[in-house]
Design a protein around this motif. Structure first.
Motif, PDB file in Angstrom:
ATOM      1  N   VAL A  32     -27.154   8.517  -3.819  1.00 44.91           N
ATOM      2  CA  VAL A  32     -28.837   8.653  -3.728  1.00 44.91           C
ATOM      3  C   VAL A  32     -29.390   8.110  -4.985  1.00 44.91           C
ATOM      4  O   VAL A  32     -28.802   8.520  -5.900  1.00 44.91           O
ATOM      5  CB  VAL A  32     -29.273  10.182  -3.116  1.00 44.91           C
ATOM      6  N   VAL A  33     -30.372   7.224  -4.905  1.00 48.83           N
ATOM      7  CA  VAL A  33     -30.991   6.787  -6.044  1.00 48.83           C
ATOM      8  C   VAL A  33     -32.438   7.410  -6.255  1.00 48.83           C
ATOM      9  O   VAL A  33     -33.183   7.245  -5.178  1.00 48.83           O
ATOM     10  CB  VAL A  33     -30.864   5.237  -6.282  1.00 48.83           C
ATOM     11  N   PHE A  34     -32.660   7.938  -7.344  1.00 48.39           N
ATOM     12  CA  PHE A  34     -34.113   8.240  -7.468  1.00 48.39           C
ATOM     13  C   PHE A  34     -34.651   7.059  -8.507  1.00 48.39           C
ATOM     14  O   PHE A  34     -34.261   6.497  -9.319  1.00 48.39           O
ATOM     15  CB  PHE A  34     -34.301   9.617  -8.423  1.00 48.39           C
ATOM     16  N   VAL A  35     -35.743   6.836  -7.766  1.00 42.99           N
ATOM     17  CA  VAL A  35     -36.463   5.678  -8.372  1.00 42.99           C
ATOM     18  C   VAL A  35     -37.886   6.025  -8.367  1.00 42.99           C
ATOM     19  O   VAL A  35     -38.525   6.484  -7.535  1.00 42.99           O
ATOM     20  CB  VAL A  35     -36.128   4.179  -7.760  1.00 42.99           C
ATOM     21  N   GLY A  36     -38.821   5.414  -9.690  1.00 42.96           N
ATOM     22  CA  GLY A  36     -40.084   5.511  -9.842  1.00 42.96           C
ATOM     23  C   GLY A  36     -40.624   5.049 -11.000  1.00 42.96           C
ATOM     24  O   GLY A  36     -39.625   4.780 -12.005  1.00 42.96           O
ATOM     25  N   ILE A 174     -21.608  -2.939 -10.593  1.00 46.71           N
ATOM     26  CA  ILE A 174     -20.438  -3.058  -9.879  1.00 46.71           C
ATOM     27  C   ILE A 174     -19.406  -2.153  -9.810  1.00 46.71           C
ATOM     28  O   ILE A 174     -18.922  -1.616  -9.033  1.00 46.71           O
ATOM     29  CB  ILE A 174     -19.659  -4.486  -9.978  1.00 46.71           C
ATOM     30  N   GLU A 175     -19.109  -1.858 -11.079  1.00 48.75           N
ATOM     31  CA  GLU A 175     -17.930  -0.775 -11.559  1.00 48.75           C
ATOM     32  C   GLU A 175     -18.290   0.608 -10.876  1.00 48.75           C
ATOM     33  O   GLU A 175     -17.510   1.174 -10.459  1.00 48.75           O
ATOM     34  CB  GLU A 175     -17.846  -0.800 -13.121  1.00 48.75           C
ATOM     35  N   LEU A 176     -19.797   0.808 -10.967  1.00 51.68           N
ATOM     36  CA  LEU A 176     -20.190   2.131 -10.415  1.00 51.68           C
ATOM     37  C   LEU A 176     -20.020   2.246  -9.102  1.00 51.68           C
ATOM     38  O   LEU A 176     -19.530   3.170  -8.471  1.00 51.68           O
ATOM     39  CB  LEU A 176     -21.762   2.580 -10.971  1.00 51.68           C
ATOM     40  N   ALA A 177     -20.537   1.199  -8.352  1.00 56.29           N
ATOM     41  CA  ALA A 177     -20.189   1.190  -7.298  1.00 56.29           C
ATOM     42  C   ALA A 177     -18.861   1.374  -6.621  1.00 56.29           C
ATOM     43  O   ALA A 177     -18.320   2.000  -5.672  1.00 56.29           O
ATOM     44  CB  ALA A 177     -20.525  -0.133  -6.317  1.00 56.29           C
ATOM     45  N   ARG A 178     -17.894   0.476  -7.329  1.00 55.15           N
ATOM     46  CA  ARG A 178     -16.421   0.649  -7.171  1.00 55.15           C
ATOM     47  C   ARG A 178     -15.804   2.101  -7.150  1.00 55.15           C
ATOM     48  O   ARG A 178     -15.144   2.736  -6.374  1.00 55.15           O
ATOM     49  CB  ARG A 178     -15.642  -0.404  -7.927  1.00 55.15           C
ATOM     50  N   LEU A 179     -16.248   2.681  -8.238  1.00 61.51           N
ATOM     51  CA  LEU A 179     -16.075   4.153  -8.563  1.00 61.51           C
ATOM     52  C   LEU A 179     -16.499   5.133  -7.583  1.00 61.51           C
ATOM     53  O   LEU A 179     -15.676   6.019  -7.035  1.00 61.51           O
ATOM     54  CB  LEU A 179     -16.768   4.795 -10.000  1.00 61.51           C
ATOM     55  N   HIS A 180     -17.726   4.788  -6.943  1.00 61.97           N
ATOM     56  CA  HIS A 180     -18.058   5.644  -5.640  1.00 61.97           C
ATOM     57  C   HIS A 180     -17.247   5.502  -4.694  1.00 61.97           C
ATOM     58  O   HIS A 180     -16.769   6.485  -3.933  1.00 61.97           O
ATOM     59  CB  HIS A 180     -19.534   5.152  -5.552  1.00 61.97           C
ATOM     60  N   GLN A 181     -16.654   4.215  -4.277  1.00 65.08           N
ATOM     61  CA  GLN A 181     -15.657   4.051  -3.293  1.00 65.08           C
ATOM     62  C   GLN A 181     -14.559   4.899  -3.568  1.00 65.08           C
ATOM     63  O   GLN A 181     -13.910   5.734  -2.889  1.00 65.08           O
ATOM     64  CB  GLN A 181     -15.351   2.502  -3.247  1.00 65.08           C
ATOM     65  N   LEU A 183     -13.641   7.342  -5.758  1.00 69.33           N
ATOM     66  CA  LEU A 183     -13.787   8.500  -6.236  1.00 69.33           C
ATOM     67  C   LEU A 183     -14.171   9.628  -4.723  1.00 69.33           C
ATOM     68  O   LEU A 183     -14.128  10.754  -5.037  1.00 69.33           O
ATOM     69  CB  LEU A 183     -14.775   8.962  -7.257  1.00 69.33           C
ATOM     70  N   ASN A 184     -14.840   8.739  -3.922  1.00 67.67           N
ATOM     71  CA  ASN A 184     -15.376   9.342  -2.636  1.00 67.67           C
ATOM     72  C   ASN A 184     -16.052  10.556  -3.111  1.00 67.67           C
ATOM     73  O   ASN A 184     -16.273  11.688  -2.521  1.00 67.67           O
ATOM     74  CB  ASN A 184     -14.287   9.897  -1.845  1.00 67.67           C
ATOM     75  N   ALA A 185     -17.204  10.344  -3.919  1.00 71.38           N
ATOM     76  CA  ALA A 185     -17.955  11.622  -4.483  1.00 71.38           C
ATOM     77  C   ALA A 185     -19.308  11.514  -4.148  1.00 71.38           C
ATOM     78  O   ALA A 185     -19.898  10.110  -3.795  1.00 71.38           O
ATOM     79  CB  ALA A 185     -17.755  11.503  -6.021  1.00 71.38           C
ATOM     80  N   THR A 186     -19.971  12.430  -4.016  1.00 72.39           N
ATOM     81  CA  THR A 186     -21.365  12.412  -4.086  1.00 72.39           C
ATOM     82  C   THR A 186     -22.098  11.966  -5.335  1.00 72.39           C
ATOM     83  O   THR A 186     -21.479  12.516  -6.252  1.00 72.39           O
ATOM     84  CB  THR A 186     -22.032  13.893  -3.637  1.00 72.39           C
ATOM     85  N   MET A 187     -23.100  11.181  -5.279  1.00 72.50           N
ATOM     86  CA  MET A 187     -23.481  10.632  -6.725  1.00 72.50           C
ATOM     87  C   MET A 187     -25.283  10.474  -6.530  1.00 72.50           C
ATOM     88  O   MET A 187     -25.669  10.395  -5.449  1.00 72.50           O
ATOM     89  CB  MET A 187     -23.150   9.306  -6.841  1.00 72.50           C
ATOM     90  N   ILE A 188     -25.733  11.064  -7.507  1.00 75.46           N
ATOM     91  CA  ILE A 188     -27.309  10.856  -7.726  1.00 75.46           C
ATOM     92  C   ILE A 188     -27.622   9.977  -8.917  1.00 75.46           C
ATOM     93  O   ILE A 188     -27.070  10.532  -9.721  1.00 75.46           O
ATOM     94  CB  ILE A 188     -27.865  12.280  -7.755  1.00 75.46           C
ATOM     95  N   TYR A 189     -28.324   9.081  -8.976  1.00 71.77           N
ATOM     96  CA  TYR A 189     -28.585   8.068  -9.813  1.00 71.77           C
ATOM     97  C   TYR A 189     -30.056   7.951 -10.044  1.00 71.77           C
ATOM     98  O   TYR A 189     -30.709   7.745  -9.168  1.00 71.77           O
ATOM     99  CB  TYR A 189     -27.844   6.885  -9.263  1.00 71.77           C
ATOM    100  N   VAL A 190     -30.320   8.062 -11.169  1.00 71.95           N
ATOM    101  CA  VAL A 190     -31.822   7.788 -11.622  1.00 71.95           C
ATOM    102  C   VAL A 190     -32.024   6.581 -12.288  1.00 71.95           C
ATOM    103  O   VAL A 190     -31.293   6.352 -13.098  1.00 71.95           O
ATOM    104  CB  VAL A 190     -32.274   8.919 -12.512  1.00 71.95           C
ATOM    105  N   ALA A 197     -31.522   0.334  -7.926  1.00 74.03           N
ATOM    106  CA  ALA A 197     -31.706   1.110  -6.938  1.00 74.03           C
ATOM    107  C   ALA A 197     -31.391   0.479  -5.502  1.00 74.03           C
ATOM    108  O   ALA A 197     -30.460   0.986  -4.547  1.00 74.03           O
ATOM    109  CB  ALA A 197     -33.114   1.228  -6.536  1.00 74.03           C
ATOM    110  N   MET A 198     -31.822  -0.982  -5.398  1.00 71.79           N
ATOM    111  CA  MET A 198     -31.642  -1.625  -4.110  1.00 71.79           C
ATOM    112  C   MET A 198     -30.151  -1.952  -3.955  1.00 71.79           C
ATOM    113  O   MET A 198     -29.747  -1.931  -2.902  1.00 71.79           O
ATOM    114  CB  MET A 198     -32.513  -3.169  -4.171  1.00 71.79           C
ATOM    115  N   THR A 199     -29.504  -2.357  -5.075  1.00 75.21           N
ATOM    116  CA  THR A 199     -28.270  -3.048  -4.997  1.00 75.21           C
ATOM    117  C   THR A 199     -27.150  -1.725  -4.836  1.00 75.21           C
ATOM    118  O   THR A 199     -25.953  -1.868  -4.301  1.00 75.21           O
ATOM    119  CB  THR A 199     -27.652  -3.885  -6.115  1.00 75.21           C
ATOM    120  N   MET A 200     -27.430  -0.484  -5.406  1.00 79.91           N
ATOM    121  CA  MET A 200     -26.288   0.463  -5.375  1.00 79.91           C
ATOM    122  C   MET A 200     -26.488   1.603  -4.322  1.00 79.91           C
ATOM    123  O   MET A 200     -25.592   2.289  -3.688  1.00 79.91           O
ATOM    124  CB  MET A 200     -26.155   1.140  -6.806  1.00 79.91           C
ATOM    125  N   ALA A 201     -27.840   1.796  -3.914  1.00 75.21           N
ATOM    126  CA  ALA A 201     -28.012   3.258  -3.165  1.00 75.21           C
ATOM    127  C   ALA A 201     -27.559   2.788  -1.717  1.00 75.21           C
ATOM    128  O   ALA A 201     -27.661   1.846  -1.101  1.00 75.21           O
ATOM    129  CB  ALA A 201     -29.594   3.438  -3.112  1.00 75.21           C
TER     130      ALA A 201
END
Ligand SMILES: Nc1ncnc2c1ncn2[C@@H]1O[C@H](COP(=O)(O)OP(=O)(O)OP(=O)(O)O)[C@@H](O)[C@H]1O
Ligand SMILES: [Mg+2]
Lengths: 369, 306
Positions: A32-36, A174-181, A183-190, A197-201
């Motif tokens: 989930v990405v918080f953007v604003g 890209i690395e964070l996206a790979r990590l998310h895959q 680690l299979n973890a819930t992530m909140i990203y500001v 936001a568009m590319t990762m969320a």
């Protein structure tokens, strides 16, 4: 492995409401990405989830358990800070193992876990260095490693890439996206960067002045913004917003009067749209194209060639600017007067006070998402 | 002193390197070199010169070169050993107290609480009190066994009064000097605390470090550099503590509070023995330089560790 639920969460500083009631459910393994915009309360909300900032109203549930009063280290969440916040006098290995050391884990086990995280992040060769002797990207990876080692229920990131240069930012994304895959973890990203936001969320949460504006998948937000704020915030270059009046609304189509003699016919209709009511027409730059005749006329003021595509900034008669994004070889020149047509099925329509009007019709966004 | 001797070659080296730019740096350097000469070298040379003379103001006619006799006389004087020991005890104790209390006060004052600014001003205030005044305040208002505040407190607790300067002369001096120098340490360490990245503290909180662990693993390492600075600066000044001793104990009882500085004063101005005082001064310079070398090593060490 965690779900997070926010029920009417609020933050009140002495005389300032930073967060004005946020409801959100983050499902397991979601990104989930918080953007604003700056100052909208993204960091505050994230820090409240982390436990670094007191929650002054509403409930935060972690895995269904109320966590408002659980201290930060026992919430099982790990945070990566914008400034990395590495301990400067400790080596990379000591930095990553600090949480385990505080928890009283045996040295051998710490070494194993740190080694494991270092392998995932390609930090093995740097384990004996101090943060002062690392590059920005390496520091960032150490900060992430420090979070990974704790094996948290969820990762919280506060603008982790904003101190990196553009190329490194893309790489880390890209690395964070790979990590998310991995680690299979819930992530909140500001972030305040809508491209990140568009590319990762999996889902984007758009915040404005302490309130949720819209929650949804990136394409949902792009194609069906709930209001003018989201429409303007998501997408670059920005959506063109044109003031118009409803000329006629019949079954199946809505006719708009653009005020300068031009008119647009949108497919679909909405019962509440009476003729004469003011509306705002939202047009993505890529849905516009040059034509011999069309509803929009303007003078080309600025041209930006990006290689694969070009941006044309037109000045309309009333002084408004419109942006056209096109991949075709167009040879409109500076100062030339041109006409534009629009793919009306992609247009958005808003009421004068900014709310989206959903015209009943087949939506391309649905087909894509 | 060691600074003066290292600054001169440094300046000369820069002058040589500057020749490539065809700038004559001599006129620019000359004023500072001249000032250094006048302020440092001349007094030093004069002191060295006097230390080799028989020169007592009470017997001005008996003047002449005596070689190292002044040194022999002083080094064989048991007072010198006492004075060196006293100097070490005083300096060491005050350093310890000011680092410990300075760190604690800095951490406390860095917290947010009501009246924080006023508290900061009050804590730092003693630093701005002149040493003789501070000593007088302590002598007459605090430690006086008859009308002093401390005596009043201990007596109302039924403990009786202590004659501080009679029974605990060195401790009294240490307390007074520490009172003056803890604020300095607090000031330096408080500014250092304010530059501590608070995200680092928050990261430590999320990592499960309690208040004591955060102090031990984040605050202390962060303060290690400013603490060495405090130690170095304070040592320079503590080696020359004088007014506090003069005003309160005058080096006594016996020689219980006679430091090197005070010994020089006794020799020079009480016995009018310029030669002997100069020799003691030279010995003090040598000792101070030994200390300075060690301090520089320590500082260089902590700076490198980053
Ligand atoms: N301690 C505080 N006291 C009062 N107001 C605060 C405090 N901390 C933050 N705020 C206010 O809360 C609002 C939200 O701040 P926050 O740091 O969450 O913004 P943000 O969305 O993260 O912005 P940015 O993108 O610039 O980091 C801001 O208007 C800020 O001024
Ligand atoms: Mg922020």
């Amino acid at each position: 492995m965690a779900t997070l639920t926010l029920n009417g969460v609020r933050k009140k500083y002495e005389r300032f409401d930073a967060i004005k009631g946020v409801d959100l459910a983050v499902t397991d393994r979601e990104f989930v990405v918080f953007v604003g915009p700056s100052g909208c309360g993204k960091s505050t909300l994230l820090r409240m989830i982390a436990g670094l900032e007191e929650i002054t109203g509403g409930d935060l549930l972690i895995d269904g358990v109320r966590a408002n009063d659980i201290p930060p280290d026992r919430r099982g969440l790990a945070m990566v800070f914008q400034s990395y916040a590495l301990y400067p006098h400790m080596t990379v290995a000591e930095n990553m193992g600090f949480a385990l050391r505080m928890a009283g884990v045996a040295k051998a086990e710490i070494a194993t876990k740190v080694g494991e995280a270092a392998r995932i992040l390609q930090l093995e060769k740097l384990l004996d260095r101090r943060p002062g002797k690392l590059s920005g990207g390496q520091r960032q990876r150490v900060a992430i490693g420090r979070a990974i080692v704790r094996n948290p229920k969820a990762f919280l990131f506060d603008e982790p890439l904003s101190n990196l240069d553009a190329a490194l930012r893309v790489q880390m994304r890209i690395e964070l996206a790979r990590l998310h895959q991995e680690l299979n973890a819930t992530m909140i990203y500001v972030t305040h960067d809508q491209v990140e936001a568009m590319t990762m969320a999996d889902r984007i949460v758009v915040l404005n002045a302490g309130k949720l504006e819209q929650v949804g998948s990136p394409l949902e937000l792009y194609h069906n913004p709930a209001n003018i704020f989201v429409a303007g915030f998501i997408g670059a270059p920005k959506m063109n917003l044109v003031d118009a009046k409803v000329a006629a609304a019949s079954a199946g189509e809505t006719r708009l009067d653009l005020g300068d003699g031009g008119g647009v016919v949108l497919p679909g209709a909405e019962a509440g749209l009476a003729p004469g009511s003011p509306v705002v027409l939202g047009l993505r730059p890529e849905t516009l194209s040059f034509a011999a005749t069309g509803p929009f006329r303007g003078i080309v003021r600025v041209i930006e060639h990006l290689g694969g595509e070009s941006l044309y900034y037109l000045e309309r008669a009333g002084g408004d600017t419109m942006v056209v994004k096109t991949g075709e070889a167009v040879f409109a020149r500076l100062g030339e007067s041109v006409s534009l047509t629009v793919r009306t099925e992609r247009a958005s329509l808003f009421t004068a006070d900014g709310k989206a009007i959903g015209l009943r019709r087949d939506n391309p966004a649905r087909a894509v998402a | 002193m060691s600074q003066a001797t290292t600054a001169a070659p440094g300046a000369a080296a820069r002058g040589r390197a500057g020749r490539g730019r065809k700038v004559n740096t001599f006129p620019l350097l000359a004023p500072s070199v001249a000032a250094l000469l006048v302020w440092m070298i001349v007094p030093l040379v004069l002191t060295l010169w006097y230390s080799l003379q028989r020169y007592n103001l009470l017997y001005p006619e008996r003047r002449g070169f005596v070689g190292l006799q002044n040194y022999v006389y002083i080094l064989s004087d048991s007072t010198l050993q006492t004075a060196i020991l006293n100097t070490i005890v005083l300096t060491g104790a005050v350093l310890l107290l000011s680092v410990v209390f300075g760190t604690l006060l800095a951490v406390l004052l860095n917290q947010e609480f009501w009246g924080q600014n006023l508290a900061r001003v009050l804590v730092i205030a003693p630093f701005f009190v002149m040493p003789p005044v501070a000593a007088l305040i302590w002598k007459t208002m605090m430690m006086n066994p008859i009308q002093g505040v401390i005596a009043w407190v201990t007596q109302s607790l039924g403990l009786g009064a202590i004659s501080w300067f009679q029974n605990w002369p060195m401790l009294s001096i240490i307390i007074i000097v520490a009172w003056q120098w803890i604020p300095f340490a607090t000031l330096i360490l408080l500014t250092a605390m304010q530059s501590l990245d608070h995200e680092q503290m928050e990261a430590a909180r999320m990592d499960g470090a309690g208040a004591i662990s955060r102090f031990r693993y984040v605050v202390i390492p962060h303060l290690s550099r400013p603490i060495t600075i405090v130690i170095m600066m304070e040592t320079i000044f503590l080696l020359s503590v004088f007014a506090e001793i003069l005003v309160t104990t005058s080096g006594g009882p016996g020689h219980a509070t006679t430091t090197l500085t005070y010994l020089i004063y006794i020799r020079a101005l009480l016995s009018f023995n310029i030669g002997g005082a100069s020799a003691a001064g030279v010995i003090a310079i040598v000792l101070a330089n030994i200390v300075a070398v060690f301090l520089m090593r320590i500082v260089a060490g902590t700076l490198e560790r980053r």
